[in-house]
Design a protein around this motif. Structure first.
Motif, PDB file in Angstrom:
ATOM      1  N   LEU A   1     -37.194 -33.269  -0.783  1.00  0.00           N
ATOM      2  CA  LEU A   1     -37.860 -34.813   0.297  1.00  0.00           C
ATOM      3  C   LEU A   1     -39.636 -34.945  -0.014  1.00  0.00           C
ATOM      4  O   LEU A   1     -40.409 -35.111  -0.526  1.00  0.00           O
ATOM      5  CB  LEU A   1     -38.091 -34.228   1.784  1.00  0.00           C
ATOM      6  CG  LEU A   1     -36.119 -34.690   2.406  1.00  0.00           C
ATOM      7  CD1 LEU A   1     -36.441 -33.942   3.432  1.00  0.00           C
ATOM      8  CD2 LEU A   1     -36.017 -36.111   2.177  1.00  0.00           C
ATOM      9  N   ALA A   2     -39.704 -33.293  -0.583  1.00  0.00           N
ATOM     10  CA  ALA A   2     -40.856 -32.700  -1.261  1.00  0.00           C
ATOM     11  C   ALA A   2     -41.047 -31.182  -1.969  1.00  0.00           C
ATOM     12  O   ALA A   2     -40.753 -31.181  -1.910  1.00  0.00           O
ATOM     13  CB  ALA A   2     -41.996 -32.780   0.233  1.00  0.00           C
TER      14      ALA A   2
ATOM     15  N   VAL B   1     -50.219 -35.103   0.107  1.00  0.00           N
ATOM     16  CA  VAL B   1     -49.583 -34.935  -0.859  1.00  0.00           C
ATOM     17  C   VAL B   1     -51.267 -36.030  -2.015  1.00  0.00           C
ATOM     18  O   VAL B   1     -51.610 -37.067  -1.525  1.00  0.00           O
ATOM     19  CB  VAL B   1     -48.639 -37.014  -0.293  1.00  0.00           C
ATOM     20  CG1 VAL B   1     -48.060 -37.200  -0.966  1.00  0.00           C
ATOM     21  CG2 VAL B   1     -47.962 -35.698   0.740  1.00  0.00           C
TER      22      VAL B   1
ATOM     23  N   SER C   1     -47.271 -38.683  -6.553  1.00  0.00           N
ATOM     24  CA  SER C   1     -45.438 -38.639  -6.289  1.00  0.00           C
ATOM     25  C   SER C   1     -44.965 -37.911  -7.795  1.00  0.00           C
ATOM     26  O   SER C   1     -45.857 -38.430  -9.219  1.00  0.00           O
ATOM     27  CB  SER C   1     -44.531 -39.801  -5.694  1.00  0.00           C
ATOM     28  OG  SER C   1     -45.177 -41.002  -6.944  1.00  0.00           O
TER      29      SER C   1
ATOM     30  N   PRO D   1     -43.129 -36.977  -3.049  1.00  0.00           N
ATOM     31  CA  PRO D   1     -43.780 -36.515  -3.196  1.00  0.00           C
ATOM     32  C   PRO D   1     -44.565 -34.805  -3.768  1.00  0.00           C
ATOM     33  O   PRO D   1     -43.093 -34.241  -3.474  1.00  0.00           O
ATOM     34  CB  PRO D   1     -44.136 -36.525  -1.311  1.00  0.00           C
ATOM     35  CG  PRO D   1     -43.065 -36.781  -1.002  1.00  0.00           C
ATOM     36  CD  PRO D   1     -42.253 -36.870  -2.337  1.00  0.00           C
TER      37      PRO D   1
ATOM     38  N   ILE E   1     -44.532 -33.950   5.126  1.00  0.00           N
ATOM     39  CA  ILE E   1     -43.388 -34.638   5.415  1.00  0.00           C
ATOM     40  C   ILE E   1     -42.727 -34.763   6.511  1.00  0.00           C
ATOM     41  O   ILE E   1     -42.027 -35.529   7.040  1.00  0.00           O
ATOM     42  CB  ILE E   1     -42.429 -35.073   4.568  1.00  0.00           C
ATOM     43  CG1 ILE E   1     -41.695 -34.056   3.970  1.00  0.00           C
ATOM     44  CG2 ILE E   1     -43.364 -35.265   3.085  1.00  0.00           C
ATOM     45  CD1 ILE E   1     -41.007 -34.237   3.667  1.00  0.00           C
ATOM     46  N   ASP E   2     -43.640 -33.970   7.560  1.00  0.00           N
ATOM     47  CA  ASP E   2     -42.778 -33.738   8.814  1.00  0.00           C
ATOM     48  C   ASP E   2     -41.271 -33.535   9.099  1.00  0.00           C
ATOM     49  O   ASP E   2     -39.958 -33.065   9.560  1.00  0.00           O
ATOM     50  CB  ASP E   2     -42.901 -35.162   9.729  1.00  0.00           C
ATOM     51  CG  ASP E   2     -44.232 -35.162  10.089  1.00  0.00           C
ATOM     52  OD1 ASP E   2     -45.183 -34.736  10.536  1.00  0.00           O
ATOM     53  OD2 ASP E   2     -44.385 -37.085  10.286  1.00  0.00           O
TER      54      ASP E   2
END
Length: 516
Positions: free
Chosen positions: A88-89, A229, A232, A248, A457-458
């Motif tokens: 996800l990141a 961020v 990407s 990201p 990104i929570d």
């Protein structure tokens, strides 16, 4: 055994949602995937060389960093036994501070000067004389030294003017990896804070200083918080590495700041010590306290700063002894610990752990390692114990200065490779007269920077929530008062040994230069 939580099924295969922490350290790169609870899903590591072309020089090739990271990222999907990951990141942490110049095509201009490079001592002295020690301390919160990026830039500018003229951007180690992943030049405010080109008061590049040093501000990338961020993964890089495009990438941070998060140093007043190649003592503060003997640095989390005692070659001294007198096998450390445990704790053997010069608190590039008190009866085990004691005394030297300025932590969290040695832990507790909490950690700096990526990104709600799940204390080490009194008698001799040999270290360094 891999944990498959927060997973979904795609095409009949379980896919685990995760964040990726990449750390580009002094000896190796690590890529670790973490799940929703901060637990390790996958761990890959690869080493690269350090070059020492001259006395006090320490260089690495940025292409080696990228080759190592790229190889590890490709391996994420290379084994059928590895879990299928939905990344996800990504966050990247790194050794620091360094000097990584790239040209307009993004190619490195020669090898990078890494943090242990001490060639720019004359430039640091010139910087102090030109700007003034008080002014430097006021804007940078640190003393002028070749450890910081500013002196390295000045050395390069004066000694390699043609190459300096080709510089498009000056990056840090993680900034170079971020650039290769995203095509974006960036730096985080933690790296910037130990460049000596950054103004703590404004949170921006020190434009007045740059003007006086004739350094074009355009050479320096934009500064952002670590969890920002910055871009990407590009389509080309994603195809090359077998990843999905568009993942990201955050700005990332210094490995020490990331390791502080992973060690649970997430609130002011908390402290930890980590020993690998070097040792770092970290204490978090909400204020702007600084000392010329120590290192001041931004924290990876907002609203906090870190005060560091950074020793250059504590763990490296033990590795040197292993490679020279045992073998280069990792298993040799177990034999060394056994030999040291059997050895007598003697008052007539001391070791100065300055094998690569020293950073805090003495800031002496000329200092070198010394065994003092060798006799015909000295055993290898006694020498190993002396190395461990010398590292503990160096730690005490830094901690004493912190406490003289009013900063005190009742207990000290211990992490890193040395935490696995019960003898070394006990020596530290006895020398410091401090309770130690030996921490079981799950990922070191990669987890710290992965937490920052997850916050961006929570994926994670807070750093504290994650470290409560991942961090456990395995052992509590209490100081032995009899040994503490023994070390109290030995420690002043350790301090005086350096004071008595300081000028000889300088003369020896000059003699080596003249001999060339």
């Amino acid at each position: 055994m891999f944990i498959k939580l927060e997973a979904s099924e795609q095409g009949g295969q379980i896919v685990t949602r995760c964040v990726l922490g990449i750390d580009v350290g002094t000896t190796s790169a690590k890529v670790i995937a973490f799940d929703k609870d901060g637990r390790v899903l996958l761990h890959k590591q690869q080493e690269y060389p350090t070059h020492f072309p001259d006395r006090g020089w320490a260089e690495q090739d940025p292409r080696d960093w990228w080759r190592a990271v790229a190889t590890l990222l490709r391996q994420l999907r290379s084994s059928p036994t590895d879990p299928e990951l939905h990344i996800l990141a990504i966050g990247v942490s790194s050794q620091a501070p360094s000097f990584v110049p790239i040209d307009a095509e993004g190619e490195p201009i020669g090898r990078a000067m890494i943090w242990m490079d001490r060639r720019a001592d004359m430039e640091a002295e010139w910087l102090s004389a030109t700007l003034g020690a008080d002014r430097i301390a006021e804007y940078s919160r640190n003393r002028a030294d070749s450890y910081y990026t500013a002196a390295k830039v000045l050395w390069f500018k004066r000694n390699r003017p043609d190459e300096y003229a080709r510089i498009h951007r000056i990056l840090q180690v993680n900034g170079y990896i971020n650039y290769r992943l995203t095509g974006v030049c960036s730096t985080d405010d933690v790296h910037a804070s130990i460049s000596q080109l950054y103004d703590f008061r404004t949170g921006a590049w020190a434009l007045d200083v740059l003007k006086e040093l004739d350094i074009d501000p355009a050479l320096l990338p934009p500064i952002t918080p670590p969890d920002t961020v910055i871009g990407s993964i590009t389509a080309d890089i994603a195809e090359e590495l077998g990843l999905l495009p568009g993942i990201p990438v955050i700005a990332g941070t210094v490995d020490g700041a990331a390791a502080a998060i992973e060690a649970g140093i997430v609130r002011p007043g908390m402290a930890s010590e980590m020993t690998g190649t070097s040792s770092v003592l970290l204490m978090s503060s909400s204020g702007e306290y600084h000392s010329p003997e120590l290192i001041s640095m931004k924290h990876g989390l907002p609203g906090q700063n870190l005060l560091l005692g950074a020793m250059s070659s504590t763990g490296a001294s033990l590795k040197w002894f292993r490679d020279t007198f045992y073998s280069d096998d990792e298993a040799a450390y177990d034999v060394m610990n056994h030999d040291a445990e059997r050895a007598e704790a003697r008052g007539d053997l001391l070791f100065l752990p300055y094998m690569a010069g020293e950073r805090s608190p003495i800031w002496d590039s000329n200092a070198r390692g010394v065994f003092f008190g060798l006799s015909l009866k000295t055993s290898r085990g006694e020498m190993i114990r002396a190395i461990m004691e010398g590292a503990a005394f160096a730690l005490r030297h830094n901690l004493d200065i912190m406490e003289q300025k009013g900063s005190r932590a009742e207990a000290l969290r211990i992490a890193g490779g040395s935490a696995g040695s019960a003898l070394w832990n006990q020596i530290k507790a006895d020398a410091l007269n401090r309770e130690l909490h030996i921490m079981q950690t799950s990922g070191g700096a990669p987890l710290g920077v992965a937490i920052l990526a997850g916050l961006a990104i929570d994926f994670y709600s807070s750093a504290e929530v994650v470290v409560k799940k991942t961090l456990t204390m395995t052992t509590r080490v209490e100081p032995q008062q009899a040994m503490h009194h023994f070390y109290n008698r030995k420690f002043p001799i350790y301090l005086d040994l350096y004071r008595q040999t300081k000028e000889q270290f300088r003369d020896l360094s000059s003699a080596c230069v003249l001999r060339k």
